[in-house]
Motif scaffolding. Structure first.
Motif, PDB file in Angstrom:
ATOM      1  N   LYS A 137       1.544   3.837 -28.287  1.00 38.99           N
ATOM      2  CA  LYS A 137       0.334   3.367 -27.604  1.00 38.99           C
ATOM      3  C   LYS A 137       0.664   2.196 -26.679  1.00 38.99           C
ATOM      4  O   LYS A 137       0.221   2.159 -25.529  1.00 38.99           O
ATOM      5  CB  LYS A 137      -0.715   2.952 -28.638  1.00 38.99           C
ATOM      6  CG  LYS A 137      -1.984   2.395 -28.031  1.00 38.99           C
ATOM      7  CD  LYS A 137      -2.923   1.870 -29.081  1.00 38.99           C
ATOM      8  CE  LYS A 137      -2.316   0.616 -29.664  1.00 38.99           C
ATOM      9  NZ  LYS A 137      -3.075  -0.046 -30.692  1.00 38.99           N
ATOM     10  N   ASN A 138       1.463   1.245 -27.142  1.00 37.48           N
ATOM     11  CA  ASN A 138       1.829   0.085 -26.326  1.00 37.48           C
ATOM     12  C   ASN A 138       2.630   0.479 -25.092  1.00 37.48           C
ATOM     13  O   ASN A 138       2.430  -0.087 -24.014  1.00 37.48           O
ATOM     14  CB  ASN A 138       2.581  -0.939 -27.169  1.00 37.48           C
ATOM     15  CG  ASN A 138       1.676  -1.608 -28.186  1.00 37.48           C
ATOM     16  OD1 ASN A 138       0.456  -1.623 -28.034  1.00 37.48           O
ATOM     17  ND2 ASN A 138       2.272  -2.137 -29.236  1.00 37.48           N
ATOM     18  N   LYS A 139       3.540   1.448 -25.231  1.00 37.67           N
ATOM     19  CA  LYS A 139       4.320   1.932 -24.082  1.00 37.67           C
ATOM     20  C   LYS A 139       3.401   2.564 -23.035  1.00 37.67           C
ATOM     21  O   LYS A 139       3.555   2.338 -21.841  1.00 37.67           O
ATOM     22  CB  LYS A 139       5.366   2.954 -24.533  1.00 37.67           C
ATOM     23  CG  LYS A 139       6.539   2.354 -25.249  1.00 37.67           C
ATOM     24  CD  LYS A 139       7.502   3.433 -25.700  1.00 37.67           C
ATOM     25  CE  LYS A 139       8.579   2.843 -26.601  1.00 37.67           C
ATOM     26  NZ  LYS A 139       9.433   3.905 -27.176  1.00 37.67           N
ATOM     27  N   ILE A 140       2.434   3.340 -23.502  1.00 36.43           N
ATOM     28  CA  ILE A 140       1.506   4.019 -22.591  1.00 36.43           C
ATOM     29  C   ILE A 140       0.636   2.997 -21.865  1.00 36.43           C
ATOM     30  O   ILE A 140       0.444   3.084 -20.649  1.00 36.43           O
ATOM     31  CB  ILE A 140       0.649   5.039 -23.359  1.00 36.43           C
ATOM     32  CG1 ILE A 140       1.538   6.184 -23.816  1.00 36.43           C
ATOM     33  CG2 ILE A 140      -0.507   5.540 -22.516  1.00 36.43           C
ATOM     34  CD1 ILE A 140       0.919   7.095 -24.835  1.00 36.43           C
ATOM     35  N   ILE A 141       0.136   2.019 -22.601  1.00 42.15           N
ATOM     36  CA  ILE A 141      -0.709   0.985 -21.987  1.00 42.15           C
ATOM     37  C   ILE A 141       0.101   0.186 -20.973  1.00 42.15           C
ATOM     38  O   ILE A 141      -0.401  -0.156 -19.898  1.00 42.15           O
ATOM     39  CB  ILE A 141      -1.326   0.078 -23.077  1.00 42.15           C
ATOM     40  CG1 ILE A 141      -2.365   0.896 -23.865  1.00 42.15           C
ATOM     41  CG2 ILE A 141      -1.961  -1.163 -22.472  1.00 42.15           C
ATOM     42  CD1 ILE A 141      -2.883   0.231 -25.109  1.00 42.15           C
ATOM     43  N   GLU A 142       1.363  -0.069 -21.271  1.00 46.69           N
ATOM     44  CA  GLU A 142       2.239  -0.779 -20.333  1.00 46.69           C
ATOM     45  C   GLU A 142       2.419   0.024 -19.045  1.00 46.69           C
ATOM     46  O   GLU A 142       2.367  -0.525 -17.947  1.00 46.69           O
ATOM     47  CB  GLU A 142       3.597  -1.022 -21.008  1.00 46.69           C
ATOM     48  CG  GLU A 142       4.534  -1.901 -20.216  1.00 46.69           C
ATOM     49  CD  GLU A 142       5.842  -2.128 -20.963  1.00 46.69           C
ATOM     50  OE1 GLU A 142       6.897  -2.017 -20.308  1.00 46.69           O
ATOM     51  OE2 GLU A 142       5.800  -2.401 -22.176  1.00 46.69           O
ATOM     52  N   GLU A 143       2.603   1.332 -19.168  1.00 46.51           N
ATOM     53  CA  GLU A 143       2.737   2.195 -17.983  1.00 46.51           C
ATOM     54  C   GLU A 143       1.443   2.209 -17.166  1.00 46.51           C
ATOM     55  O   GLU A 143       1.487   2.212 -15.937  1.00 46.51           O
ATOM     56  CB  GLU A 143       3.096   3.634 -18.398  1.00 46.51           C
ATOM     57  CG  GLU A 143       4.509   3.793 -18.888  1.00 46.51           C
ATOM     58  CD  GLU A 143       5.559   3.487 -17.831  1.00 46.51           C
ATOM     59  OE1 GLU A 143       5.369   3.869 -16.653  1.00 46.51           O
ATOM     60  OE2 GLU A 143       6.569   2.866 -18.182  1.00 46.51           O
ATOM     61  N   MET A 144       0.308   2.202 -17.847  1.00 43.93           N
ATOM     62  CA  MET A 144      -0.975   2.172 -17.139  1.00 43.93           C
ATOM     63  C   MET A 144      -1.136   0.863 -16.370  1.00 43.93           C
ATOM     64  O   MET A 144      -1.652   0.858 -15.259  1.00 43.93           O
ATOM     65  CB  MET A 144      -2.128   2.343 -18.124  1.00 43.93           C
ATOM     66  CG  MET A 144      -2.269   3.753 -18.665  1.00 43.93           C
ATOM     67  SD  MET A 144      -3.475   3.917 -20.010  1.00 43.93           S
ATOM     68  CE  MET A 144      -4.958   3.302 -19.260  1.00 43.93           C
ATOM     69  N   GLU A 145      -0.694  -0.245 -16.957  1.00 47.22           N
ATOM     70  CA  GLU A 145      -0.794  -1.547 -16.290  1.00 47.22           C
ATOM     71  C   GLU A 145       0.083  -1.597 -15.050  1.00 47.22           C
ATOM     72  O   GLU A 145      -0.278  -2.222 -14.057  1.00 47.22           O
ATOM     73  CB  GLU A 145      -0.410  -2.677 -17.255  1.00 47.22           C
ATOM     74  CG  GLU A 145      -1.409  -2.898 -18.374  1.00 47.22           C
ATOM     75  CD  GLU A 145      -2.798  -3.276 -17.886  1.00 47.22           C
ATOM     76  OE1 GLU A 145      -2.923  -3.994 -16.878  1.00 47.22           O
ATOM     77  OE2 GLU A 145      -3.774  -2.844 -18.525  1.00 47.22           O
TER      78      GLU A 145
END
Length: 173
Positions: free
Chosen positions: A68-76
């Motif tokens: 989840k954190n990796k995905i949110i980082e990519e979205m940012e």
């Protein structure tokens, strides 16, 4: 001449009265609270909604926290303002995050598992995330818009043909 002057005054008063009535009517109609027939398009980001969907539904719990954190980082990192979640099927299993290209009507994978690009015509079903129910609700349309948060694709797009290396034929010794 006096009659003409009087007639012009009456006509002028009528025009003023008509203008006043039109303004009152416009003001009254604009204050009526009812369904609006036209809504200005909104280009607000759904990043917060997608973040909630990932945290509370798709990738909830400690087990999924790193993904989840990796995905949110990519979205940012992304310059996109609207994100869509690719779900495996109607069971709403998370697979990937996509962005919608408004020019070509194509979805492009940002991160996760799924096809690199998906045409909007290949979308099978679309969903809206309900924050209060913490679940995805099916939308009766197949048209992608800014109100869509997730989508599925037909099963045949998941099963790609794998071209493996040819098996070696054992040579007798």
């Amino acid at each position: 001449m006096k009659k003409l002057h009087h007639l012009l005054a009456v006509v002028s008063t009528l025009f003023d009265l008509c203008g006043f009535l039109v303004l009152c009517l416009v003001k009254m109609l604009s204050s009526v609270s009812g369904p609006k027939l036209f809504k200005e398009p909104s280009f607000k980001s759904n990043k917060f909604i997608i973040h909630n969907a990932l945290s509370r539904c798709c990738l909830a719990g400690k087990v999924n926290e790193s993904q989840k954190n990796k995905i949110i980082e990519e979205m940012e990192k992304s310059s996109a303002s609207h994100f869509l979640i690719l779900l495996r099927d109607a069971n709403c299993q998370f697979r990937a995050i996509y962005t919608l290209d408004g020019q070509s009507e194509e979805l492009h994978r940002l991160c996760g598992v799924g096809p690199r690009a998906i045409s909007s015509s290949a979308v099978e079903a679309i969903y809206k995330y309900s924050s209060d129910r913490k679940q995805f609700n099916t939308l009766p349309s197949r048209t992608l818009s800014m109100s869509v948060d997730a989508f599925t694709i037909p099963a045949h797009l998941w099963h790609t043909k794998k071209h493996g290396t040819p098996k070696k034929v054992a040579t007798p010794k």
